[in-house]
Design a protein around this motif. Structure first.
Motif, PDB file in Angstrom:
ATOM      1  N   GLU A  79       0.823  -1.202   0.000  1.00 45.04           N
ATOM      2  CA  GLU A  79       0.000   0.000   0.000  1.00 45.04           C
ATOM      3  C   GLU A  79       0.862   1.258   0.000  1.00 45.04           C
ATOM      4  N   LEU A  80       0.460   2.215  -0.861  1.00 45.96           N
ATOM      5  CA  LEU A  80       1.184   3.485  -0.978  1.00 45.96           C
ATOM      6  C   LEU A  80       0.328   4.673  -0.571  1.00 45.96           C
ATOM      7  N   THR A  81      -0.844   4.422  -0.031  1.00 46.41           N
ATOM      8  CA  THR A  81      -1.803   5.490   0.200  1.00 46.41           C
ATOM      9  C   THR A  81      -1.315   6.510   1.221  1.00 46.41           C
ATOM     10  N   GLY A  82      -0.565   6.092   2.228  1.00 43.88           N
ATOM     11  CA  GLY A  82      -0.080   7.019   3.244  1.00 43.88           C
ATOM     12  C   GLY A  82       1.080   7.864   2.743  1.00 43.88           C
ATOM     13  N   GLY A  83       1.866   8.403   3.666  1.00 41.58           N
ATOM     14  CA  GLY A  83       3.023   9.188   3.279  1.00 41.58           C
ATOM     15  C   GLY A  83       4.023   8.363   2.497  1.00 41.58           C
ATOM     16  N   ARG A  84       4.431   8.846   1.334  1.00 46.93           N
ATOM     17  CA  ARG A  84       5.326   8.094   0.468  1.00 46.93           C
ATOM     18  C   ARG A  84       6.769   8.559   0.630  1.00 46.93           C
ATOM     19  N   THR A  85       7.671   7.609   0.652  1.00 46.03           N
ATOM     20  CA  THR A  85       9.093   7.926   0.663  1.00 46.03           C
ATOM     21  C   THR A  85       9.498   8.337  -0.755  1.00 46.03           C
ATOM     22  N   PRO A  86      10.666   8.999  -0.923  1.00 43.45           N
ATOM     23  CA  PRO A  86      11.131   9.319  -2.281  1.00 43.45           C
ATOM     24  C   PRO A  86      11.234   8.087  -3.167  1.00 43.45           C
ATOM     25  N   ALA A  87      11.632   6.948  -2.583  1.00 45.02           N
ATOM     26  CA  ALA A  87      11.716   5.717  -3.377  1.00 45.02           C
ATOM     27  C   ALA A  87      10.340   5.280  -3.860  1.00 45.02           C
ATOM     28  N   ASP A  88       9.318   5.449  -2.995  1.00 46.40           N
ATOM     29  CA  ASP A  88       7.953   5.128  -3.405  1.00 46.40           C
ATOM     30  C   ASP A  88       7.458   6.107  -4.466  1.00 46.40           C
ATOM     31  N   GLN A  89       7.808   7.378  -4.298  1.00 46.28           N
ATOM     32  CA  GLN A  89       7.284   8.435  -5.161  1.00 46.28           C
ATOM     33  C   GLN A  89       7.652   8.217  -6.619  1.00 46.28           C
ATOM     34  N   ARG A  90       8.829   7.699  -6.868  1.00 50.32           N
ATOM     35  CA  ARG A  90       9.259   7.547  -8.262  1.00 50.32           C
ATOM     36  C   ARG A  90       8.622   6.342  -8.948  1.00 50.32           C
ATOM     37  N   LEU A  91       7.987   5.449  -8.176  1.00 58.37           N
ATOM     38  CA  LEU A  91       7.431   4.232  -8.755  1.00 58.37           C
ATOM     39  C   LEU A  91       6.185   4.497  -9.598  1.00 58.37           C
ATOM     40  N   ILE A  92       5.455   5.575  -9.288  1.00 65.80           N
ATOM     41  CA  ILE A  92       4.287   5.962 -10.084  1.00 65.80           C
ATOM     42  C   ILE A  92       4.539   7.383 -10.576  1.00 65.80           C
ATOM     43  N   GLN A  93       4.765   7.542 -11.867  1.00 67.32           N
ATOM     44  CA  GLN A  93       5.096   8.833 -12.447  1.00 67.32           C
ATOM     45  C   GLN A  93       3.911   9.395 -13.220  1.00 67.32           C
ATOM     46  N   LEU A  94       3.635  10.685 -12.984  1.00 70.73           N
ATOM     47  CA  LEU A  94       2.535  11.386 -13.657  1.00 70.73           C
ATOM     48  C   LEU A  94       3.088  12.279 -14.756  1.00 70.73           C
ATOM     49  N   VAL A  95       2.546  12.136 -15.960  1.00 73.79           N
ATOM     50  CA  VAL A  95       2.860  13.024 -17.078  1.00 73.79           C
ATOM     51  C   VAL A  95       1.664  13.952 -17.249  1.00 73.79           C
ATOM     52  N   THR A  96       1.877  15.244 -17.000  1.00 72.80           N
ATOM     53  CA  THR A  96       0.774  16.198 -16.984  1.00 72.80           C
ATOM     54  C   THR A  96       0.361  16.610 -18.393  1.00 72.80           C
ATOM     55  N   GLN A  97      -0.746  17.335 -18.451  1.00 77.13           N
ATOM     56  CA  GLN A  97      -1.416  17.598 -19.714  1.00 77.13           C
ATOM     57  C   GLN A  97      -0.647  18.523 -20.650  1.00 77.13           C
ATOM     58  N   ASN A  98      -0.066  19.594 -20.133  1.00 66.28           N
ATOM     59  CA  ASN A  98       0.558  20.608 -20.985  1.00 66.28           C
ATOM     60  C   ASN A  98       2.071  20.442 -20.963  1.00 66.28           C
ATOM     61  N   PRO A  99       2.701  19.932 -22.032  1.00 66.29           N
ATOM     62  CA  PRO A  99       4.148  19.712 -21.985  1.00 66.29           C
ATOM     63  C   PRO A  99       4.953  20.994 -21.868  1.00 66.29           C
ATOM     64  N   ARG A 100       4.427  22.118 -22.364  1.00 69.41           N
ATOM     65  CA  ARG A 100       5.166  23.384 -22.265  1.00 69.41           C
ATOM     66  C   ARG A 100       5.248  23.865 -20.826  1.00 69.41           C
ATOM     67  N   ALA A 101       4.220  23.567 -20.045  1.00 73.81           N
ATOM     68  CA  ALA A 101       4.215  24.002 -18.649  1.00 73.81           C
ATOM     69  C   ALA A 101       5.025  23.072 -17.755  1.00 73.81           C
TER      70      ALA A 101
END
Length: 325
Positions: A79-101
């Motif tokens: 489970e990752l729902t609680g506070g995530r460590t930096p190691a946990d954070q990189r496991l799920i990466q978000l690519v946002t909508q506007n590439p210029r921003a």
């Protein structure tokens, strides 16, 4: 297949501040309600729906950028729902909508791609980090010459590929793409979609694509989930959900997609899919009782207003509807 990403009962509610001087009860926005799904390694799940249905809020909770009111996000059984460590954070990466921003316009793209490696301690030194960046840039179809340019010197398609490269550099297990093609023209969309299909074939990533573009979901996804007012109303194989939906709402969505038929004399209509809609989408501040779609549904009966439907399996699709097709 065994699920790599397991989302159960994910809910997000936002409490709005009270108006000055008023003693009214706090107002609550029901952004996401009881969302559950699974994604296996090497699988693409498309989450589709109109703007404001909660898709982006789901994406932010998956990436740990927003905290769920309730529910769980688990990766490979942890489970990752609680506070995530930096190691946990990189496991799920978000690519946002506007590439210029997504980039600092005053720094080079080399700096932008080097930073995630430095933050997560990947690469033994500058030379190794440079080699990792160069390899990833070439993997997404660009050359190392792009790295010494500023974001403003590149096209939208080139920036979209570099955003993907930056996310992939930290070796995630799950990639979440929020409207990855919404700001791109048709030819560039095709390039980005082909790139995503190739990346899926080359890796065991679980990919979640948030989109309102039905044609993109059809091209990319193995499975599809349709959201309406914060809830999933239909979930199953993309070939079924995005071609022969059982719920009235996704049938309405499909009716809104332009049909490239030279013999056709008029636009597609909801009647083509046996579904119609009445009025506007209700407010998430005051969602309807029972089925959230019932005030707009031509098939609604009393039970639709009285009782919320649970997702039931019909053939190979899960549908939350009292009167599925």
């Amino acid at each position: 297949m065994t699920a790599l990403l397991d989302v159960q009962g994910l809910t997000r509610r936002f409490t709005l501040p009270r108006s000055f001087g008023r003693r009214t009860a706090p107002r609550v926005v029901h952004a996401v309600e009881d969302v559950s799904f699974e994604v296996a390694a090497g699988e693409v799940l498309a989450v589709v729906g109109e703007s404001g249905c909660g898709k982006t809020t789901v994406a932010r909770m998956l990436a740990g950028l927003d905290t769920a009111t309730s529910g769980t996000v688990a990766l490979a059984g942890r489970e990752l729902t609680g506070g995530r460590t930096p190691a946990d954070q990189r496991l799920i990466q978000l690519v946002t909508q506007n590439p210029r921003a997504a980039f600092n316009r005053r720094r080079t793209l080399r700096h932008a791609l080097d930073q995630p490696l430095r933050v997560h301690g990947l690469g033994a030194g500058r030379a190794e980090r440079d080699a990792l960046v160069a390899e990833m840039v070439e993997r997404v179809g660009l050359s190392t010459e792009h790295l010494d340019r500023l974001p403003g010197e590149l096209s939208g398609g080139e920036l979209a590929r570099l955003v993907l490269a930056r996310a992939l550099l930290v070796r995630p297990r799950v990639l979440v793409l929020d409207e990855p093609t919404a700001s791109l023209d048709a030819s560039v969309k095709a390039t980005v979609v082909d790139l995503l299909l190739r990346l899926r074939a080359e890796s065991d990533l679980a990919i979640v694509v948030i989109t309102h573009e039905i044609d993109i979901a059809r091209r990319l996804a193995d499975r599809a989930a349709v959201m309406y007012l914060g809830r999933i109303v239909e979930l199953g194989p993309a070939a079924s959900v995005l071609a022969r939906p059982r719920h009235p709402y996704p049938r309405l969505l499909l009716a809104s997609v332009p049909v490239p038929d030279p013999e056709r004399t008029g636009p597609a209509s909801a009647a083509d899919f046996g579904a119609g809609a009445i009025g506007e989408v209700p407010s998430a501040l005051d969602p309807p009782s029972g089925c959230a779609f019932h005030p707009r549904c031509a098939l609604a009966t009393e039970v639709c207003a009285e009782r919320r439907p649970v997702r039931e399996i019909l053939d190979d699709v899960e549908v939350a509807c009292h009167h599925p097709a």
